[in-house]
Design a protein around this motif. Structure first.
Motif, PDB file in Angstrom:
ATOM      1  N   ASN A  17       0.790  -1.234   0.000  1.00  0.00           N
ATOM      2  CA  ASN A  17       0.000   0.000   0.000  1.00  0.00           C
ATOM      3  C   ASN A  17       0.822   1.283   0.000  1.00  0.00           C
ATOM      4  N   LEU A  18       2.134   1.181  -0.131  1.00  0.00           N
ATOM      5  CA  LEU A  18       2.960   2.384  -0.067  1.00  0.00           C
ATOM      6  C   LEU A  18       2.644   3.342  -1.215  1.00  0.00           C
ATOM      7  N   ASP A  19       2.487   2.815  -2.422  1.00  0.00           N
ATOM      8  CA  ASP A  19       2.147   3.669  -3.570  1.00  0.00           C
ATOM      9  C   ASP A  19       0.821   4.396  -3.345  1.00  0.00           C
ATOM     10  N   GLU A  20      -0.164   3.667  -2.826  1.00  0.00           N
ATOM     11  CA  GLU A  20      -1.473   4.265  -2.561  1.00  0.00           C
ATOM     12  C   GLU A  20      -1.360   5.383  -1.533  1.00  0.00           C
ATOM     13  N   LEU A  21      -0.551   5.153  -0.501  1.00  0.00           N
ATOM     14  CA  LEU A  21      -0.362   6.151   0.549  1.00  0.00           C
ATOM     15  C   LEU A  21       0.211   7.447  -0.020  1.00  0.00           C
ATOM     16  N   ILE A  22       1.267   7.336  -0.820  1.00  0.00           N
ATOM     17  CA  ILE A  22       1.909   8.527  -1.372  1.00  0.00           C
ATOM     18  C   ILE A  22       0.986   9.225  -2.377  1.00  0.00           C
ATOM     19  N   SER A  23       0.298   8.456  -3.183  1.00  0.00           N
ATOM     20  CA  SER A  23      -0.612   9.051  -4.173  1.00  0.00           C
ATOM     21  C   SER A  23      -1.731   9.834  -3.495  1.00  0.00           C
ATOM     22  N   LYS A  24      -2.314   9.247  -2.451  1.00  0.00           N
ATOM     23  CA  LYS A  24      -3.400   9.929  -1.738  1.00  0.00           C
ATOM     24  C   LYS A  24      -2.879  11.179  -1.027  1.00  0.00           C
ATOM     25  N   LEU A  25      -1.680  11.088  -0.468  1.00  0.00           N
ATOM     26  CA  LEU A  25      -1.070  12.239   0.196  1.00  0.00           C
ATOM     27  C   LEU A  25      -0.906  13.411  -0.760  1.00  0.00           C
ATOM     28  N   MET A  26      -0.486  13.132  -1.990  1.00  0.00           N
ATOM     29  CA  MET A  26      -0.138  14.194  -2.934  1.00  0.00           C
ATOM     30  C   MET A  26      -1.335  14.692  -3.751  1.00  0.00           C
ATOM     31  N   GLU A  27      -2.522  14.166  -3.489  1.00  0.00           N
ATOM     32  CA  GLU A  27      -3.696  14.605  -4.248  1.00  0.00           C
ATOM     33  C   GLU A  27      -4.073  16.048  -3.954  1.00  0.00           C
ATOM     34  N   GLU A  28      -3.799  16.504  -2.739  1.00  0.00           N
ATOM     35  CA  GLU A  28      -4.183  17.856  -2.341  1.00  0.00           C
ATOM     36  C   GLU A  28      -3.013  18.550  -1.651  1.00  0.00           C
ATOM     37  N   MET A  29      -3.071  19.872  -1.620  1.00  0.00           N
ATOM     38  CA  MET A  29      -2.070  20.646  -0.888  1.00  0.00           C
ATOM     39  C   MET A  29      -2.267  20.428   0.611  1.00  0.00           C
ATOM     40  N   ARG A  30      -1.170  20.235   1.315  1.00  0.00           N
ATOM     41  CA  ARG A  30      -1.204  20.083   2.768  1.00  0.00           C
ATOM     42  C   ARG A  30      -0.524  21.292   3.406  1.00  0.00           C
ATOM     43  N   PRO A  31      -0.975  21.714   4.578  1.00  0.00           N
ATOM     44  CA  PRO A  31      -0.363  22.895   5.206  1.00  0.00           C
ATOM     45  C   PRO A  31       1.068  22.627   5.648  1.00  0.00           C
ATOM     46  N   ILE A  32       1.905  23.631   5.545  1.00  0.00           N
ATOM     47  CA  ILE A  32       3.284  23.524   6.031  1.00  0.00           C
ATOM     48  C   ILE A  32       3.260  23.293   7.543  1.00  0.00           C
ATOM     49  N   GLY A  33       4.042  22.336   7.993  1.00  0.00           N
ATOM     50  CA  GLY A  33       4.097  22.001   9.413  1.00  0.00           C
ATOM     51  C   GLY A  33       3.379  20.723   9.769  1.00  0.00           C
ATOM     52  N   VAL A  34       2.525  20.204   8.870  1.00  0.00           N
ATOM     53  CA  VAL A  34       1.813  18.972   9.178  1.00  0.00           C
ATOM     54  C   VAL A  34       2.797  17.802   9.161  1.00  0.00           C
ATOM     55  N   ARG A  35       2.594  16.859  10.082  1.00  0.00           N
ATOM     56  CA  ARG A  35       3.515  15.725  10.208  1.00  0.00           C
ATOM     57  C   ARG A  35       2.716  14.466  10.535  1.00  0.00           C
ATOM     58  N   TYR A  36       2.954  13.410   9.772  1.00  0.00           N
ATOM     59  CA  TYR A  36       2.330  12.115  10.012  1.00  0.00           C
ATOM     60  C   TYR A  36       3.428  11.119  10.382  1.00  0.00           C
ATOM     61  N   SER A  37       3.232  10.398  11.484  1.00  0.00           N
ATOM     62  CA  SER A  37       4.174   9.366  11.906  1.00  0.00           C
ATOM     63  C   SER A  37       3.428   8.041  11.944  1.00  0.00           C
ATOM     64  N   ILE A  38       3.915   7.064  11.181  1.00  0.00           N
ATOM     65  CA  ILE A  38       3.228   5.782  11.038  1.00  0.00           C
ATOM     66  C   ILE A  38       4.161   4.672  11.517  1.00  0.00           C
ATOM     67  N   LEU A  39       3.758   3.960  12.554  1.00  0.00           N
ATOM     68  CA  LEU A  39       4.533   2.820  13.029  1.00  0.00           C
ATOM     69  C   LEU A  39       4.386   1.688  12.016  1.00  0.00           C
TER      70      LEU A  39
END
Length: 358
Positions: A281-303
């Motif tokens: 699912n790594l490709d899906e994760l990156i694709s979904k992340l890049m679909e929209e602009m995200r605010p500067i400073g946002v951080r996601y940490s995934i175990l």
């Protein structure tokens, strides 16, 4: 030497530095300081609310029902933990609801018949008890002391509302709860007084009702440092409360959640704390992340369970890539940094949006 009573402001100052439970008890015994107690700043390190007891710091306020049966119907005499009617039937949740209470669950047993507490009372409900009323009392235990109330005019849910109102209601001074957890299905929060600042919330199982409840009782002018939750069937969607949270911790695997809902959450720091596999699912994760602009400073940490090479990703916005590190362009002013980090033998995939260097 003549003894003079303390002025209001002096009393407030002294009360501010007292242990909360000692301070509450003192105000109950000395009516003249109650106004100052409500006005003095208050800090509670830990608040846990249960159905029939609450914990404030290291002090527990626990309620029990004491039964003295008038006839031998096989009823259990002595203390029990449940609110019941005079015939030993357990009171269902919807019957404990009072004006101003906030429901935290959709299941209130509405429309169901009374439940006999057989495991406690050990008798045949209908046949033996309908004409054999008992004397009941509520016992409130605090730090080893016990106070007893007539049960006929008050149930445990009435006493819980009354107790919370005495302790927290009608406050005019600033007060802070550093850690709060609610284990009850109904929040019997005071209707009047100043709202508390809350630093850390353990929400437990996520629900919209719980989110709405906390949003309504907290003073949100001070951010919530941390909110911990988990989800079962309910989708974790964005909520106005999330805007006031500095760090959201979700005890789920990432792909048990909707990625669209996940990336819509308006908290700058979000952690997924249950190990997730990225193999498929790594490709899906990156694709979904890049679909929209995200605010500067946002951080996601995934175990994550294991590392998946980042250089397998193929996306048109990639600026730099290696097995453990990747940069992607997000518009002309931001860059998304994706990288693995190690922490106490655990591996995290960190995704952060930072300002683009010109």
């Amino acid at each position: 030497m003549e003894l003079k009573p303390m002025l209001f402001w002096d009393t407030k100052t002294v009360l501010t530095y007292m242990e909360p439970n000692f301070r509450f008890n003192l105000a109950l015994k000395i009516p003249s300081i109650r106004k100052a107690e409500k006005a003095a700043p208050l800090i509670i390190n830990r608040l846990v609310l249960h159905e029939n007891h609450l914990v404030i710091d290291e002090t527990e306020y626990k309620m029990k029902v004491y039964r003295q049966c008038q006839a031998d119907a096989g009823l259990h005499n002595g203390e029990v933990d449940n609110d019941s009617d005079e015939y030993g039937f357990k009171i269902i949740l919807d019957e404990t609801y009072q004006p101003g209470d906030i429901k935290l669950t959709y299941n209130g047993n509405k429309g169901r018949g009374r439940i006999c507490t057989l495991e406690r009372f050990q008798y045949n409900c209908q046949a033996k008890v309908n004409s054999l009323p008992c004397n009941h009392y509520i016992r409130l235990y605090v730090s080893g002391s016990m106070t007893q109330f007539p049960y006929r005019n008050m149930k445990m849910h009435h006493l819980m509302r009354r107790l919370l109102t005495i302790l927290f209601g009608n406050r005019t001074g600033e007060w802070t709860v550093k850690n709060i957890r609610v284990e009850d299905k109904i929040m019997r929060w005071p209707l009047t007084g100043r709202k508390p600042y809350v630093r850390n919330i353990e929400l437990g199982l996520h629900s919209l009702l719980k989110m709405n409840a906390f949003h309504s009782i907290i003073d949100l002018s001070v951010p919530i440092a941390r909110l911990k939750m988990r989800s079962f069937y309910s989708a974790i969607e964005d909520h106005p409360l999330f805007k006031h949270v500095e760090h959201l911790k979700i005890s789920n695997t990432l792909f048990s959640l909707s990625l669209s809902h996940f990336f819509s959450i308006q908290t700058l720091k979000v952690s997924i704390t249950r190990p997730t596999s990225l193999v498929e699912n790594l490709d899906e994760l990156i694709s979904k992340l890049m679909e929209e602009m995200r605010p500067i400073g946002v951080r996601y940490s995934i175990l994550v369970k294991e590392k998946v090479n980042l250089d397998t990703i193929n996306h048109p916005t990639i600026l730099e890539i290696s097995t453990d590190y990747m940069q992607l362009a997000m518009g002309s002013e931001a860059v998304v940094v994706v990288q693995y980090t190690e922490d106490d033998r655990r591996t995290w995939l960190n995704i952060e949006v930072i300002s683009r260097e010109i």
